[in-house]
Structures are given as C-alpha cells and as structure tokens.
Scaffold this active site. Structure first.
Site, PDB file in Angstrom:
ATOM      1  N   GLY A   1     -10.933  16.494  49.952  1.00 51.62           N
ATOM      2  CA  GLY A   1     -11.574  15.848  48.806  1.00 51.62           C
ATOM      3  C   GLY A   1     -11.252  14.363  48.880  1.00 51.62           C
TER       4      GLY A   1
ATOM      5  N   ALA B   1      -8.794  12.616  47.697  1.00 49.08           N
ATOM      6  CA  ALA B   1      -7.391  12.285  48.009  1.00 49.08           C
ATOM      7  C   ALA B   1      -7.130  12.490  49.499  1.00 49.08           C
ATOM      8  CB  ALA B   1      -6.451  13.139  47.170  1.00 49.08           C
TER       9      ALA B   1
ATOM     10  N   GLN C   1     -19.208  14.096  38.414  1.00 42.96           N
ATOM     11  CA  GLN C   1     -20.478  13.547  37.923  1.00 42.96           C
ATOM     12  C   GLN C   1     -20.287  12.163  37.320  1.00 42.96           C
ATOM     13  OE1 GLN C   1     -22.058  16.372  35.113  1.00 42.96           O
ATOM     14  NE2 GLN C   1     -22.629  17.843  36.674  1.00 42.96           N
TER      15      GLN C   1
ATOM     16  N   GLU D   1     -17.388   7.002  28.670  1.00 48.50           N
ATOM     17  CA  GLU D   1     -16.992   8.400  28.468  1.00 48.50           C
ATOM     18  C   GLU D   1     -15.944   8.480  27.375  1.00 48.50           C
ATOM     19  OE1 GLU D   1     -17.086  11.079  32.142  1.00 48.50           O
ATOM     20  OE2 GLU D   1     -16.596   9.139  32.967  1.00 48.50           O
TER      21      GLU D   1
ATOM     22  N   HIS E   1     -12.971  21.145  29.726  1.00 46.84           N
ATOM     23  CA  HIS E   1     -14.067  20.207  29.483  1.00 46.84           C
ATOM     24  C   HIS E   1     -14.919  20.772  28.360  1.00 46.84           C
ATOM     25  CE1 HIS E   1     -17.391  17.485  30.010  1.00 46.84           C
ATOM     26  NE2 HIS E   1     -16.709  16.826  30.941  1.00 46.84           N
TER      27      HIS E   1
ATOM     28  N   ARG F   1     -11.101  14.444  25.163  1.00 44.41           N
ATOM     29  CA  ARG F   1     -11.611  15.785  25.471  1.00 44.41           C
ATOM     30  C   ARG F   1     -10.911  16.935  24.782  1.00 44.41           C
ATOM     31  NH1 ARG F   1     -12.592  15.349  31.817  1.00 44.41           N
ATOM     32  NH2 ARG F   1     -14.202  13.813  31.438  1.00 44.41           N
TER      33      ARG F   1
ATOM     34  N   HIS G   1     -11.141  22.750  33.459  1.00 46.94           N
ATOM     35  CA  HIS G   1     -11.726  21.646  34.227  1.00 46.94           C
ATOM     36  C   HIS G   1     -10.711  20.930  35.109  1.00 46.94           C
ATOM     37  CE1 HIS G   1     -14.576  18.419  34.977  1.00 46.94           C
ATOM     38  NE2 HIS G   1     -13.744  17.515  34.490  1.00 46.94           N
TER      39      HIS G   1
ATOM     40  N   GLU H   1      -5.431  15.787  42.472  1.00 43.46           N
ATOM     41  CA  GLU H   1      -5.252  16.706  41.334  1.00 43.46           C
ATOM     42  C   GLU H   1      -4.056  17.636  41.492  1.00 43.46           C
ATOM     43  OE1 GLU H   1      -8.945  18.335  39.959  1.00 43.46           O
ATOM     44  OE2 GLU H   1      -7.939  19.726  38.602  1.00 43.46           O
TER      45      GLU H   1
ATOM     46  N   ARG I   1      -5.719  14.033  30.305  1.00 43.29           N
ATOM     47  CA  ARG I   1      -6.271  12.991  31.172  1.00 43.29           C
ATOM     48  C   ARG I   1      -7.462  12.288  30.525  1.00 43.29           C
ATOM     49  NH1 ARG I   1     -10.655  12.990  35.032  1.00 43.29           N
ATOM     50  NH2 ARG I   1     -11.005  15.161  34.485  1.00 43.29           N
TER      51      ARG I   1
END
Ligand code: FAD
Ligand code: SIN
Length: 529
Positions: free
Chosen positions: A18, A20, A51, A121, A237, A283, A344, A368, A379
C-alpha cells in the site's frame, strides 16, 4: 517441524504494497536492495480504495497550527503532540514528492492560475484535502507502482503472505512467507524489516476495508513480542452504503464536505443535536449519532441527501461514487443514499517512535499497522495516507544508519503441520458477529466480558487447526484476525471510560484523571496491559 531451503536476502524487507510499503520500498531502494512481499496482487490494499484524499497544509491561507489543532481535537486528548507536529509540518513536502512521483491530483484554474483543488472533511476547520476526484488512493498506488517499476534494486513478490517475523534476542532478521501459488514456505532475511501491512477491518462483518485487511502485521508483531497500543480505538466510518450487494462501499466524507446532509427515513436531520459542525462533526460523533437514532426508531439505516447539489457537480467531483450508486440502483442526484456505519480504520497498532522504530530492533513499521501517536483516540479524516508517507520516509532514513547484519546460518522452522487445511470460515463468521455485537460502536462491560470469552475460545480452535495444518494464506489470515480481535477486546476491557472511538455505556464519561494515557500491551501475549 520441517526446515525450509528457499532463502531470499535483501538489505531491506518491506511487507506490504500500500502507500506505506511502496513509499518505504522506493526510498530504501535508493540505498540498497529491497525485497517487497505482498499477499495478493500489488495494488490490492486499503490505499487503493481511499476516496477523500490526503490532508496537508498546502494553501497559503492555511497554517500548521490549524491542522495540528484539528488533529489534536479529533484525537480526544491522546494524540502525541510531537508526532502530530512531525506529521503536519513534513506532510506538505511529502505531498509534493507524491506529485513528483507522478500522482495527478485534481487541480483548479482561476484568475490566480492553476492550483491544487482542496476538499473538506469532518473535523477539519477548513479545506485542506488534496485529492484525485474520489479515487485518490488508486491514483497514488498507480503513481508509486510506476515509480517502483523503474527501480532495478526492487523485487516485488506478489501472492506472498508473510506468516511470521523472524526474531532472535529481540532483533528482527526478516520474515517467513508463503508463496500462495506454489504453497512453498520461504525465508526472507534482511538487515531491516519494515512492516506495512495495513489495517484490521476484516475483524468485523461490516467494513469498508477490502479482504486483505486482516491485521496480519499487528498479529505478527504481537506474537514476536513488540509493544502494541490503543487497539480499542477502531474507527467506524459513518457512511458506508447500506445495500445487500454493496459490501459496505464507502460514501466519502468529502460528500458531506460538499454539502451532503444526513437524514432519517422521515427526512428529519439530526446531527445539529450532536455537534456544532453537524454533518461535518468528527467521525466518532457522527457514527454514534447515526447508530443511536437508527436504533431508537427501529430503522435499518440513515440516508445521505445530495439531491440539492447540481448533478453535473456531483458527477464531476464524485464520478466513482455516483456510478457505483447507480450500479446499485440508486441515483444520488434524485434519491437519498442509504448509509450505515462500518469498521474503517485502526488508530492503534504496533507502537513506533518518530522514526518508525518498534520495540524490536531492526523492525520498523509504517502506515495503518502502527500506533505512531498521531491519531490518539480518533483519527482526523485523511490523516492516514499522510501518516504513511511521512513515517515511511523517516523509517527508511533511520534504517539507513543500521550496519548490515550477518544472517548466515540462521535456522528457521516451517510453521504449521502437514494436514490439509480445515475450513475455519464458520468460526471466523461467528467471531466477527461477536465483535460486531459487543466490541463495535457502543460497548458495555458485560458485552466486553462475554466477547473476550468467546473470542478466546474461537481463537484457540483456529490456532489448533493452524498448528496441525499445512500453511495456508486464508488460514493464516483467520489466525491473525482472531489474534487482533483478542487484542481489541483486551484493550477495550482495560479502558474504563469513554473517549474518542471507545464508547462504553457503563463508563460513559471521559476520565482525564485516570485515563489520559495510551493502552499499552508490552512483551507479547502473556503480558498485562
Ligand atoms: P494498505 O494500503 O492496506 O496496504 C497493506 C498492504 O500489506 C497490502 O498490499 C496488503 O496486501 C499487504 N499485506 C497485508 N498483510 C500481509 C502479509 N501478511 N504478507 C504480505 N503482505 C501483506 N485515508 C486517508 O487518509 N484518506 C482517505 O481518503 C481514505 N479513504 C479510505 C477509504 C477506504 C474505503 C478505506 C478502506 C480506507 C481509507 N483511508 C483513507 C484509510 C487509508 O486508505 C489507509 O489507512 C491507508 O491506505 C493504509 O495504508 P497502508 O500502506 O498502511 O496499508
Ligand atoms: C473518506 O473519504 O471519507 C475517507 C477518508 C478517510 O478515511 O480519511
């Protein structure tokens, strides 16, 4: 136990591809040879599904203090401010590096010329999310994989799942891996190992994460004795799509950033009761509010209403989301999107310092899988892609100072037995249901106690199967999911308060006198918290 013959050596072993892992791979390849293992095809990762975007202070009107403040506020008192400052101040340089590596982020043109378009966001006090429409992660993976392809010191092995780390006297020497196609176990030795295995969403039945997110790195590091922390802080999420075929497809928070409104079935709005930022509250607050309202009314889901946003704007800004919704028979320009919270992101994981170092020598971690201290108890949106690039960069810098290690003559037994693998999926499904019922958005003491018992029993059954079976990828993942579930139960049971993502109705208040601290699990399985 049998002994293996195939041995690979490299200066650096990276586990995961990914953001990282690819960043670590690219940067480590400037200094020596890199072997990168990835358990499916190269691009399959949480990163690939990101996204909303990557947060960073790139607008001249924005400032570091504001991003730091928003991150600390979301983290509910548990962020490590030194780590947050590193994240925020080094972030913009890493975003520029991403652009140099070829990432094409969305731009806007106006009378001042061309500049990065910035989204908004939840929890951010201003627009600061750099994005590539609503496919930011896919664009980052594409760019980084392209850059890796040009590097001749990198070997990427797809369909190679790391089974366990090789650790002797608290020094990491590499990992044992399984080639999922040939079913051969291989030994990968290196002077530095960088764990970039991502998240744990598959511990839950409802998750935005793809199937690779089985917490392998967390489980491997825990088995190897690394210090772990804050696994109770699992982020749900608020707006995964609620549809029998959608598999919790994410409806980005950026949609609310552009004016999307959360409603209940009768059309009423509710977020203004819970937070001054209403639909753009952090969130944890939005997810709990949806959970509470929907349960109170005996309904199945909440709805995200974007019908007031012009259709052309929706299609231009969120082409992927609009087209996926339409595939499922919902036209967001005309109908509300049914949404529900889903697992999430894991804020906890393998404890690292500001240079990605874990408590095991020569073992680094990034992304992660870690607990860097950046996220605290919750987060802030779009801080995780940023965390991965900032701390992978630092991990590689630190690993560069290590002397080469002599790994010759190391004897590594092959794990597992020689029987064909039993199907453990019924056990795994049961474990996931238990985690959803008792260790998800709202928790209780009794629920946590019961989950701890059930998870332990299921875990021991899966472990028995693992020990007697030939090594297998799916079985390894089940073993790791069960280990991570146990760790989440343990951390959640320990924290006798409610903070950030951990909400226990038997201890509903935040308790700064006793709990303004991380939940640390040190020295492996037997250790106390
Ligand atoms: P990943 O990207 O998950 O990569 C892990 C890699 O490790 C994979 O290649 C996997 O195959 C490999 N791997 C795992 N175990 C093993 C093993 N045992 N052996 C070999 N390989 C292994 N964050 C943001 O900041 N902004 C966003 O907009 C955003 N949107 C998101 C949307 C979705 C749907 C999801 C699921 C997450 C989103 N996140 C977002 C979170 C963010 O995407 C992840 O936290 C981040 O991408 C993690 O990167 P990573 O490199 O640590 O792990
Ligand atoms: C989203 O787009 O809503 C996800 C952003 C994140 O997880 O940071």
């Amino acid at each position: 136990m049998a002994h293996t013959t195939t041995v690979h050596t490299a200066d650096t072993l990276v586990i995961g591809s990914g953001i990282a892992g690819l960043w670590a791979t690219l940067k480590a390849a400037d200094r020596g040879t890199v072997l990168a293992l990835t358990k499916k095809e190269k691009s399959e990762s949480n990163t690939n599904y990101a996204q909303g975007g990557i947060a960073g202070v790139v607008d001249p009107d924005d400032d570091f203090e504001s991003h730091v403040r928003d991150t600390l506020e979301a983290g509910a008192g548990l962020c490590h401010e030194d780590a947050v400052r590193v994240l925020v101040t080094e972030g913009p340089d890493r975003i520029r590096d991403l652009i140099d590596f070829g990432a094409r982020f969305t731009m806007i043109r106006d009378e001042h010329g061309e500049r990065l378009a910035l989204g908004r966001e939840g929890g951010h006090s201003r627009r600061r999310i750099v994005h590539a429409k609503d496919l930011t992660g896919r664009e980052i993976e594409r760019a980084l994989l392209n850059a890796v392809r040009l590097h001749d010191r990198v070997t990427i092995r797809e369909n190679h799942i790391a089974l366990d780390l090789i650790v002797r006297d608290n020094i990491c020497l590499g990992a044992v891996a399984l080639d999922r196609e040939s079913r051969e176990v291989e030994v990968c030795l290196a002077s530095a190992t960088i764990l970039c295995t991502g998240g744990v969403g598959q511990v839950y039945p409802h998750t935005t994460n793809p199937e690779i997110a089985t917490g392998d790195g967390v489980a491997m590091a825990w088995r190897a004795g690394a210090t772990m922390a804050n696994l109770e802080f699992i982020q749900f999420h608020p707006t995964a799509m609620y549809h029998p075929e959608a598999k919790s497809f994410l409806i980005s928070e950026a949609v609310r950033g552009e004016g999307g409104i959360l409603r209940l079935k009768d059309g009423s709005t509710f977020m203004e009761k819970y937070h001054p930022l209403a639909c753009l509250a952090p969130r944890d607050i939005v997810a709990r509010a949806i959970d509470a309202e929907v349960k109170q009314r005996g309904e199945e889901c909440a709805y995200l209403d974007v019908t007031h946003i012009p259709e052309e704007t929706l299609v231009e800004r969120f082409p992927h989301i609009v087209s996926r919704c339409r595939e499922y028979g919902i036209d967001p320009a005309r109908q509300w999107i049914p949404v529900t919270p889903a697992a999430h992101y894991s804020c906890g994981g393998v404890v690292t310092d500001l240079y990605g170092r874990t408590s095991i020598e020569r073992l680094y971690a990034s992304g992660e899988v870690t607990c860097t201290g950046v996220h605290g108890a919750n987060r802030l949106a779009s801080n995780s892609l940023l965390e991965a690039v900032v701390f992978s960069e630092r991990a590689v810098q630190s690993a560069a100072s290590l002397a080469r290690i002599d790994t010759s003559g190391i004897d590594v037994p092959i794990p597992g037995g020689d029987k064909e693998t039993d199907d453990v999926s019924p056990l795994l499904n049961r474990l996931r249901e238990v985690m959803w019922q008792h260790v998800a958005i709202v928790r209780t003491d009794a629920g946590l106690a019961s989950a701890t018992r059930e998870v332990a029993a299921i875990r021991s059954e899966i472990e028995n199967v693992y020990q007697r079976s030939k090594p297998g990828g799916t079985l390894t993942e089940a073993r790791n999911i069960a280990a991570v579930a146990a760790l989440i139960c343990r951390c959640a049971t320990t924290r006798l308060e409610s903070r950030g993502l951990h909400y226990n109705t038997d201890h509903p208040e935040r308790d700064n006198t006793n709990w303004l601290r991380d939940t640390v699990v040190a020295n492996g399985e037997g250790a106390t918290v």
